[in-house]
Design a protein around this motif. Structure first.
Motif, short mmCIF file in Angstrom:
data_model
loop_
_atom_site.label_atom_id
_atom_site.label_comp_id
_atom_site.label_asym_id
_atom_site.label_seq_id
_atom_site.Cartn_x
_atom_site.Cartn_y
_atom_site.Cartn_z
N HIS A 157 13.33 12.50 -5.54
CA HIS A 157 12.89 11.11 -5.42
C HIS A 157 11.42 10.98 -5.87
CE1 HIS A 157 13.42 7.25 -2.77
NE2 HIS A 157 13.11 6.98 -4.01
N ALA A 158 10.61 11.95 -5.49
CA ALA A 158 9.21 11.95 -5.92
C ALA A 158 9.11 12.02 -7.44
CB ALA A 158 8.48 13.12 -5.28
N LYS A 159 9.98 12.82 -8.03
CA LYS A 159 9.98 12.94 -9.50
C LYS A 159 10.35 11.62 -10.16
CE LYS A 159 11.88 15.68 -13.30
NZ LYS A 159 12.84 16.76 -13.68
N LEU A 160 11.34 10.92 -9.59
CA LEU A 160 11.70 9.60 -10.12
C LEU A 160 10.51 8.66 -10.11
CD1 LEU A 160 15.19 8.79 -8.51
CD2 LEU A 160 14.72 9.30 -10.92
N ALA A 161 9.81 8.65 -8.97
CA ALA A 161 8.66 7.75 -8.84
C ALA A 161 7.56 8.11 -9.84
CB ALA A 161 8.11 7.82 -7.42
N GLU A 162 7.35 9.40 -10.02
CA GLU A 162 6.32 9.85 -10.96
C GLU A 162 6.68 9.43 -12.38
OE1 GLU A 162 4.02 14.02 -12.15
OE2 GLU A 162 5.84 14.07 -10.93
N GLU A 163 7.95 9.56 -12.75
CA GLU A 163 8.38 9.21 -14.11
C GLU A 163 8.26 7.72 -14.38
OE1 GLU A 163 12.32 10.77 -14.18
OE2 GLU A 163 11.68 12.82 -14.64
N LEU A 164 8.43 6.90 -13.34
CA LEU A 164 8.30 5.45 -13.52
C LEU A 164 6.86 5.04 -13.79
CD1 LEU A 164 10.67 4.04 -10.75
CD2 LEU A 164 11.03 3.95 -13.22
N GLY A 165 5.91 5.81 -13.24
CA GLY A 165 4.50 5.56 -13.50
C GLY A 165 3.94 4.34 -12.80
N VAL A 166 4.60 3.87 -11.72
CA VAL A 166 4.11 2.68 -11.03
C VAL A 166 3.36 3.02 -9.75
CG1 VAL A 166 5.95 1.24 -11.97
CG2 VAL A 166 6.28 2.38 -9.76
N VAL A 167 3.30 4.30 -9.39
CA VAL A 167 2.72 4.73 -8.13
C VAL A 167 1.44 5.53 -8.39
CG1 VAL A 167 3.09 6.05 -6.01
CG2 VAL A 167 4.99 4.78 -7.03
N GLU A 168 0.42 5.23 -7.62
CA GLU A 168 -0.86 5.92 -7.79
C GLU A 168 -0.83 7.33 -7.22
OE1 GLU A 168 -5.14 5.32 -5.69
OE2 GLU A 168 -4.36 3.56 -6.75
N ASP A 169 -0.18 7.50 -6.05
CA ASP A 169 -0.18 8.81 -5.40
C ASP A 169 1.15 9.00 -4.67
OD1 ASP A 169 -1.00 11.29 -4.57
OD2 ASP A 169 -2.20 10.55 -2.88
N ILE A 170 1.68 10.22 -4.71
CA ILE A 170 2.97 10.56 -4.09
C ILE A 170 2.77 11.76 -3.18
CG2 ILE A 170 5.36 11.28 -4.51
CD1 ILE A 170 5.03 10.06 -7.36
N LEU A 171 3.36 11.69 -2.00
CA LEU A 171 3.23 12.79 -1.04
C LEU A 171 4.61 13.19 -0.55
CD1 LEU A 171 1.54 14.64 0.84
CD2 LEU A 171 1.47 12.74 2.47
N ILE A 172 4.95 14.47 -0.68
CA ILE A 172 6.17 15.01 -0.07
C ILE A 172 5.75 15.58 1.28
CG2 ILE A 172 8.06 16.65 -0.25
CD1 ILE A 172 7.86 16.47 -3.26
N ALA A 173 6.12 14.89 2.33
CA ALA A 173 5.68 15.25 3.67
C ALA A 173 6.67 16.18 4.35
CB ALA A 173 5.47 13.98 4.50
N PHE B 56 1.01 3.83 -2.89
CA PHE B 56 1.36 5.18 -2.47
C PHE B 56 2.86 5.25 -2.15
CE2 PHE B 56 -2.97 4.49 -0.44
CZ PHE B 56 -3.66 4.97 -1.55
N PHE B 57 3.42 6.46 -2.27
CA PHE B 57 4.86 6.62 -2.04
C PHE B 57 5.12 7.92 -1.29
CE2 PHE B 57 9.04 8.21 -3.70
CZ PHE B 57 9.83 7.34 -2.96
N ILE B 58 5.96 7.82 -0.23
CA ILE B 58 6.43 9.00 0.49
C ILE B 58 7.96 8.93 0.58
CG2 ILE B 58 6.42 10.29 2.67
CD1 ILE B 58 3.67 9.20 3.28
N MET C 207 0.83 -1.20 0.00
CA MET C 207 0.00 0.00 0.00
C MET C 207 0.87 1.26 0.00
SD MET C 207 -2.91 1.21 2.73
CE MET C 207 -1.72 1.33 4.06
N LEU C 208 1.88 1.30 0.90
CA LEU C 208 2.70 2.50 1.05
C LEU C 208 4.17 2.11 1.14
CD1 LEU C 208 3.22 5.54 1.67
CD2 LEU C 208 2.76 5.01 4.09
N PHE C 209 5.00 2.83 0.41
CA PHE C 209 6.45 2.65 0.47
C PHE C 209 7.08 3.96 0.90
CE2 PHE C 209 10.54 2.10 -2.17
CZ PHE C 209 11.20 1.48 -1.11
#
Length: 544
Positions: free
Chosen positions: A392-408, A378-380, A183-185
């Motif tokens: 790191h969030a940008k890397l995850a977004e470019e991979l396209g494997v994550v539904e939602d990303i949060l920079i906390a 989800f990814f934080i 669910m969350l990484f």
């Protein structure tokens, strides 16, 4: 319901600490310190604010530790003084923690060893672990099964296919966890700006071999005392070249002793000598492993460079290897140490000119590998400054494997469910500053006062008044660190104070606190106008 509470680790490298709260329980992941910024005068370390958890101490069930670095374990003693719960960690992590607790005089604690096959049930949480490679042995990735789904925390890691201990990160098991659903990484972002792959730790051993064989004088190697793989490589290469070893610096000595006892360092007692006996050995048979890779003023290497280390004097013909990179903010002190050694005719080998250090944190390709294997919903990104987290969030977004990303941010309370992540609260966190005497300074204004005195100096005013509020005697003004010619402004300052006081006394009833604040304000304004400084002001009002 699962809430993720972030107490540190997202505004820089340090104070790593977070907690997971369900309806039934709270579990804590890491309780680390942050080393002070250069302008935190007199401060040795900074610890997180865990007052929220103290208020809910009956709900806090345990602490899980990812690895034994100070930024992950350094504040555990302070935490356990308030909330004495079991601490789960690998053998080395707990060995280092136990030493810290004993140093603090603690006798009541519950340390529970886990490994990569352990499963720990805590109320409605189930926690398991996978080994990871890092710059300290025994690091783990933490898998937390919760009532709403699976959460994975990477810990500090790199993907090293030739690790010193032979324990390769179990990528097959990570892939299986991903197939089962995550669910969350939450993942280490320290090197998210660096392209490619991290070099293997074994490459440092190759560099040691290349350099050691060409040196006939005494050798000093400085690195983090917790970098046990690095220390082992230096020891192994030194023995191959007929050198005996000694440890300089308290943390280096203590860590080596603990790591050897637990089986993480391999050397014989006869291989080691006391640094005070160094002159008994030929120069080409000496290796000194020392603290001070970050230019810390009290570390062994800094004292050696300043000729204040009582047991050892450096000399021409010695070689120093800096086997660590400066932590951001420490560059000035590190290069100052290098310069001091250079002026003494000492050869200093450091990262810019030789492969004497590799990072313990994953570069971009390794970060992407874990994202692809786990395929989290989800990814934080965690463990870094904002620029690292956003990269790191940008890397995850470019991979396209994550539904939602949060920079906390530190203090965020994030509600997590299968429907998404939502920040529902922001805790107001106040760090606690620990000085060299283990005194806790919880008021940030004290740090600001030290900063002011260090940069603008201090002015003390002795101000005598009688019972009617009239000035009764001479004003005395003393300044330190403000200007080299205080006489230039002293008379004018006294006259200004008297004029301002006469105006004040006609407008107000005599109130010592108000008078003190007024004097402080008028002195700062006067000094700012005259010399561009706003020193700390100490009004001493003597009422006769």
């Amino acid at each position: 319901m699962i809430n993720l509470l972030i107490f540190g680790g997202l505004d820089g490298i340090g104070k790593n600490m977070m907690a997971f709260e369900s309806e039934e329980a709270i579990i804590v992941l890491d309780v680390g310190i942050m080393f002070p910024d250069i302008d935190m005068y007199g401060i040795d370390k900074v610890i997180p604010d865990f007052s929220y958890l103290i208020e809910k101490k009956d709900k806090v069930k345990c602490i899980f530790i990812t690895h034994g670095h100070e930024d992950h374990i350094g504040a555990i003693g302070y935490f356990l003084e308030h909330i004495n719960v079991p601490v789960y960690g690998t053998k080395l992590s707990l060995g280092l923690i136990e030493h810290k607790l004993k140093e603090r005089g603690m006798v009541s604690y519950d340390l529970r060893v886990i490994n990569d096959s352990s499963v720990v049930d805590v109320n409605d949480f189930q926690v398991s672990f996978l080994r990871v490679s890092h710059s300290i042995p025994d690091g783990v990735m933490t898998v937390i099964d919760t009532p709403v789904g699976r959460i994975v925390h990477s810990g500090d890691f790199k993907v090293d296919y030739t690790p010193i201990d032979g324990k390769v990160m179990d990528l097959n098991r990570i892939a299986q966890i991903g197939q089962d659903g995550v669910m969350l990484f939450l993942s280490d972002s320290t090197n998210a700006l660096k392209k490619g792959h991290t070099l293997s730790e074994s490459m440092v051993g190759e560099s040691f071999e290349r350099v050691f064989k060409g040196i006939t004088g005494r050798l000093l190697v400085t690195t983090f005392s917790s970098n046990i793989h690095r220390i082992q490589q230096a020891i192994t290469v030194a023995k191959n070249h007929g050198r005996k070893i000694c440890f300089a610096g308290l943390s280096m000595e203590n860590t080596a002793k603990i790591a050897k006892k637990l089986g993480y360092l391999n050397f014989e007692d006869e291989d080691v000598f006391f640094i005070g006996d160094v002159d008994k050995y030929p120069d080409n048979q000496v290796l000194i492993l020392t603290t001070g890779s970050q230019g810390e003023p009290l570390a062994a290497l800094s004292r050696i460079a300043n000729d204040t280390y009582r047991l050892f004097q450096i000399k021409t013909g010695d070689t120093v290897i800096m086997s660590a990179l400066p932590i951001p903010g420490n560059e000035k002190t590190v290069y100052s140490t290098i310069d001091k050694l250079g002026r003494k005719g000492i050869k200093v080998i450091y990262e810019e000119e030789s492969k004497m250090h590799v990072s313990g944190h994953a570069y971009q390709e390794e970060l992407k590998l874990l994202l692809m294997l786990l395929k989290p919903q989800f990814f934080i990104p965690v463990h870094g400054e904002y620029r690292h987290l956003s990269a790191h969030a940008k890397l995850a977004e470019e991979l396209g494997v994550v539904e939602d990303i949060l920079i906390a941010e530190n203090g965020n309370v994030i509600n997590i469910s299968s429907d998404g992540m939502k920040i529902i609260n922001k805790l107001v966190l106040h760090s606690t500053y620990i000085d060299s005497n283990d005194m806790r300074l919880e008021d940030e204004s004290l740090i600001e006062e030290r900063h002011t005195m260090a940069n603008d100096g201090v002015v003390a005013i002795t101000f005598p008044i009688d019972h009617k509020g009239n000035i009764d005697g001479d004003l005395k003004v003393v300044s330190k660190g403000v200007t080299t010619n205080p006489e230039e402004f002293m008379t004018g300052l006294k006259d200004s104070i008297v004029d301002q006081y006469n105006h004040f006394s006609t407008m107000n009833h005599l109130d010592i606190d108000t008078l003190s604040r007024t004097l402080e304000d008028m002195v700062k304004k006067y000094m700012s106008k005259r010399i561009g400084k706003r020193p700390a002001v100490i009004p001493i009002i003597i009422k006769r």
